[in-house]
Motif scaffolding. Structure first.
Motif, PDB file in Angstrom:
ATOM      1  N   SER A 257      21.746 -33.709  11.026  1.00 29.95           N
ATOM      2  CA  SER A 257      21.880 -34.467   9.777  1.00 29.95           C
ATOM      3  C   SER A 257      22.327 -33.497   8.693  1.00 29.95           C
ATOM      4  CB  SER A 257      20.541 -35.106   9.386  1.00 29.95           C
ATOM      5  OG  SER A 257      19.661 -34.133   8.845  1.00 29.95           O
ATOM      6  N   PRO A 258      22.790 -34.002   7.547  1.00 29.44           N
ATOM      7  CA  PRO A 258      23.193 -33.095   6.472  1.00 29.44           C
ATOM      8  C   PRO A 258      22.076 -32.171   5.987  1.00 29.44           C
ATOM      9  CG  PRO A 258      24.062 -35.288   6.072  1.00 29.44           C
ATOM     10  CD  PRO A 258      23.108 -35.408   7.235  1.00 29.44           C
ATOM     11  N   THR A 259      20.815 -32.601   6.162  1.00 27.62           N
ATOM     12  CA  THR A 259      19.690 -31.783   5.720  1.00 27.62           C
ATOM     13  C   THR A 259      18.934 -31.152   6.882  1.00 27.62           C
ATOM     14  OG1 THR A 259      18.353 -33.805   5.598  1.00 27.62           O
ATOM     15  CG2 THR A 259      19.365 -33.017   3.554  1.00 27.62           C
ATOM     16  N   GLY A 260      19.470 -31.283   8.095  1.00 28.34           N
ATOM     17  CA  GLY A 260      18.872 -30.668   9.273  1.00 28.34           C
ATOM     18  C   GLY A 260      19.490 -29.312   9.560  1.00 28.34           C
ATOM     19  N   ALA A 261      18.883 -28.576  10.477  1.00 30.02           N
ATOM     20  CA  ALA A 261      19.391 -27.248  10.816  1.00 30.02           C
ATOM     21  C   ALA A 261      20.758 -27.308  11.472  1.00 30.02           C
ATOM     22  CB  ALA A 261      18.399 -26.536  11.739  1.00 30.02           C
ATOM     23  N   GLY A 262      21.106 -28.456  12.065  1.00 25.22           N
ATOM     24  CA  GLY A 262      22.422 -28.598  12.664  1.00 25.22           C
ATOM     25  C   GLY A 262      23.502 -28.968  11.672  1.00 25.22           C
ATOM     26  N   GLY A 263      23.117 -29.235  10.423  1.00 19.13           N
ATOM     27  CA  GLY A 263      24.073 -29.592   9.382  1.00 19.13           C
ATOM     28  C   GLY A 263      24.569 -28.384   8.607  1.00 19.13           C
ATOM     29  N   PRO A 264      25.292 -28.622   7.519  1.00 20.71           N
ATOM     30  CA  PRO A 264      25.938 -27.519   6.787  1.00 20.71           C
ATOM     31  C   PRO A 264      25.072 -26.869   5.714  1.00 20.71           C
ATOM     32  CG  PRO A 264      26.610 -29.626   5.871  1.00 20.71           C
ATOM     33  CD  PRO A 264      25.707 -29.944   7.039  1.00 20.71           C
ATOM     34  N   LEU A 265      23.840 -27.340   5.512  1.00 21.73           N
ATOM     35  CA  LEU A 265      23.062 -26.940   4.345  1.00 21.73           C
ATOM     36  C   LEU A 265      22.883 -25.423   4.241  1.00 21.73           C
ATOM     37  CD1 LEU A 265      21.428 -27.833   1.876  1.00 21.73           C
ATOM     38  CD2 LEU A 265      19.442 -28.105   3.381  1.00 21.73           C
ATOM     39  N   LEU A 266      22.318 -24.804   5.277  1.00 25.14           N
ATOM     40  CA  LEU A 266      22.051 -23.367   5.199  1.00 25.14           C
ATOM     41  C   LEU A 266      23.343 -22.568   5.119  1.00 25.14           C
ATOM     42  CD1 LEU A 266      20.188 -20.915   5.276  1.00 25.14           C
ATOM     43  CD2 LEU A 266      20.195 -21.082   7.776  1.00 25.14           C
ATOM     44  N   THR A 267      24.325 -22.923   5.931  1.00 31.52           N
ATOM     45  CA  THR A 267      25.586 -22.173   5.926  1.00 31.52           C
ATOM     46  C   THR A 267      26.240 -22.216   4.547  1.00 31.52           C
ATOM     47  OG1 THR A 267      25.908 -22.705   8.258  1.00 31.52           O
ATOM     48  CG2 THR A 267      27.827 -21.932   7.056  1.00 31.52           C
ATOM     49  N   ARG A 268      26.186 -23.381   3.906  1.00 32.26           N
ATOM     50  CA  ARG A 268      26.779 -23.487   2.567  1.00 32.26           C
ATOM     51  C   ARG A 268      26.053 -22.594   1.566  1.00 32.26           C
ATOM     52  NH1 ARG A 268      27.850 -30.045   2.081  1.00 32.26           N
ATOM     53  NH2 ARG A 268      29.776 -30.083   3.315  1.00 32.26           N
ATOM     54  N   VAL A 269      24.721 -22.577   1.645  1.00 31.10           N
ATOM     55  CA  VAL A 269      23.960 -21.728   0.724  1.00 31.10           C
ATOM     56  C   VAL A 269      24.331 -20.260   0.932  1.00 31.10           C
ATOM     57  CG1 VAL A 269      21.653 -20.862   0.175  1.00 31.10           C
ATOM     58  CG2 VAL A 269      22.024 -23.324   0.417  1.00 31.10           C
TER      59      VAL A 269
END
Length: 415
Positions: A257-269
């Motif tokens: 999901s967008p807020t899961g570890a498989g989404g882009p959240l951490l990489t974007r940060v």
């Protein structure tokens, strides 16, 4: 306030992933972190920064010496836990009863949810585009069938027919939407939709040095990571690495999901922080290559009634320290190199540790570790606090292990 008392307060304040995300951010803001709006220019000035995205929180602390030659030291965890999510058409009647329509979320131990006072917690989407956190207090119950009507010890509830909670006899009580509006302090007509999950309404309880509570998987790790980044930011490490805490949502359902570890959240940060520090192209890739991640998620204690389910040479137990999780089939991301780095953090903190390796005949679960490591390429180790009754409505841990994990994560940030 003692660490144990603060952890209990944290548990009481975080009945859903949305509450956990907000509580982590609020505590960090109280410690001097500034809120980042992801839709505005990125802030990587020295000091702490935090953003909330739905049920996820990411925080980063930038030392004054940070530069393109720095690396990221990440702690990853997750805010969500198994339970029952309320369906859009939330109320129905059956056989003279008002009931709540729910969908199974993740892998709960379903029988553990029967005959418990349940509250609903989560967020409301409002007509003006804003959201509001909500928790109802005790409102529902999934009742067992009396033994006189079911003379069998083989209790296997149907995941559709037998888990719908009762709200009360037909014709009694208030519509659910009214209860939600009152609990959130909003008008009934302003509620457009809701993300709600069931929560055991009973608060945490101490049992002879142990702690019984819901959502220990994985609030033990979230609290420990929060304590660690707060402590490390107060006592500035000598190094120039950027410290990161990522508490994701949706781990219990695969992290996609967008807020899961498989989404882009951490990489974007990480990428936006690197750019803000002047690292573009190859320099940004080099920052990732130098980085490291500790995936912190609950671990299994050996069960005294089922020791045959565990590897005979690896028996983690409550009270003997954080667990390093290892799996040859990459269900966990630990390698010899990453385990060695984690053991250095344990030694620096003066905390003893344990190892978990699964029984070859009993498949183990997984974590955000392999998912995040695959997405970012950052070397990762999987660790966590040992639990009994993992995925039950009410799990069991030793608070000393939670404090030990916090101490080891603080040492990792400082090393």
């Amino acid at each position: 306030m003692s660490e144990a008392a603060d952890f209990l307060d944290f548990l009481r304040a975080t009945p859903s992933s949305f509450h956990a995300a907000a509580e982590v951010a609020a505590r960090l803001e109280a410690a001097g972190f500034s809120r980042q709006d992801p839709g505005t220019p990125w802030d990587a000035t020295p000091g702490g920064h935090v953003l909330v995205s739905g049920g996820a929180t990411v925080a980063w602390w930038v030392p004054a010496s940070a530069s393109p030659a720095s690396a990221f030291r990440v702690v990853g965890a997750h805010n969500d836990s198994p339970g029952f999510v309320v369906k859009p058409k939330a109320e129905f009647t059956a056989a003279g009863w008002r009931q709540l329509a729910v969908e199974v979320y993740g892998g709960p131990i379903i029988p553990s949810w029967f005959d418990r006072d349940l509250e609903l917690a989560g967020r409301l989407a409002l007509r003006d585009g804003s959201t509001a956190l909500v928790r109802t207090g005790s409102i529902a119950r999934i009742p067992h069938l009396a033994i006189h009507l079911y003379r069998s010890n083989d209790f296997e509830p149907d995941r559709q027919r037998h888990v719908q909670p009762v709200l009360g006899p037909e014709g009694t009580g208030r519509p659910l939407k009214e209860s939600l509006a009152d609990a959130a302090g909003v008008a009934v007509g302003d509620i457009v939709a809701a993300d709600l999950i069931t929560v055991d309404a009973q608060g945490p309880a101490e049992l002879g040095g142990m702690l019984a509570a819901g959502r220990l998987d994985n609030l033990t790790s979230v609290w420990a990571g929060l304590e660690a980044i707060t402590a490390a930011s107060r006592e500035v490490p000598e190094g120039s690495d950027v410290l990161v805490l990522a508490a994701f949502d949706h781990e219990e359902v695969g992290s996609a999901s967008p807020t899961g570890a498989g989404g882009p959240l951490l990489t974007r940060v990480l990428e936006r922080t690197a750019r803000a520090l002047g690292a573009d192209g190859d320099a940004r890739a080099a920052m990732f290559e130098r980085s490291f991640c500790v995936s912190a998620d609950a671990a299994h204690s050996v069960h005294p009634n089922y020791p045959e389910k565990h590897d005979p040479g690896h028996h983690p137990i409550l009270g003997r320290g954080p667990v390093t999780k290892i799996n040859a089939n990459q269900r966990y991301s630990s390698t010899a190199v990453t385990v060695a780095r984690w053991r250095a953090a344990l030694a620096a903190a003066g905390v003893r540790g344990q190892d978990f390796v699964g029984n070859n005949a009993v498949p183990c679960g997984s974590t955000i570790g392999p998912i995040s490591a695959t997405r970012t390429g950052v070397p990762t180790v999987d660790v966590g606090v040992p639990l009994l009754s993992m995925h039950s409505a009410r799990e069991l841990c030793d608070p000393a292990d939670v404090a030990g994990l916090a101490a080891a994560l603080t040492a990792y940030y400082r090393l």
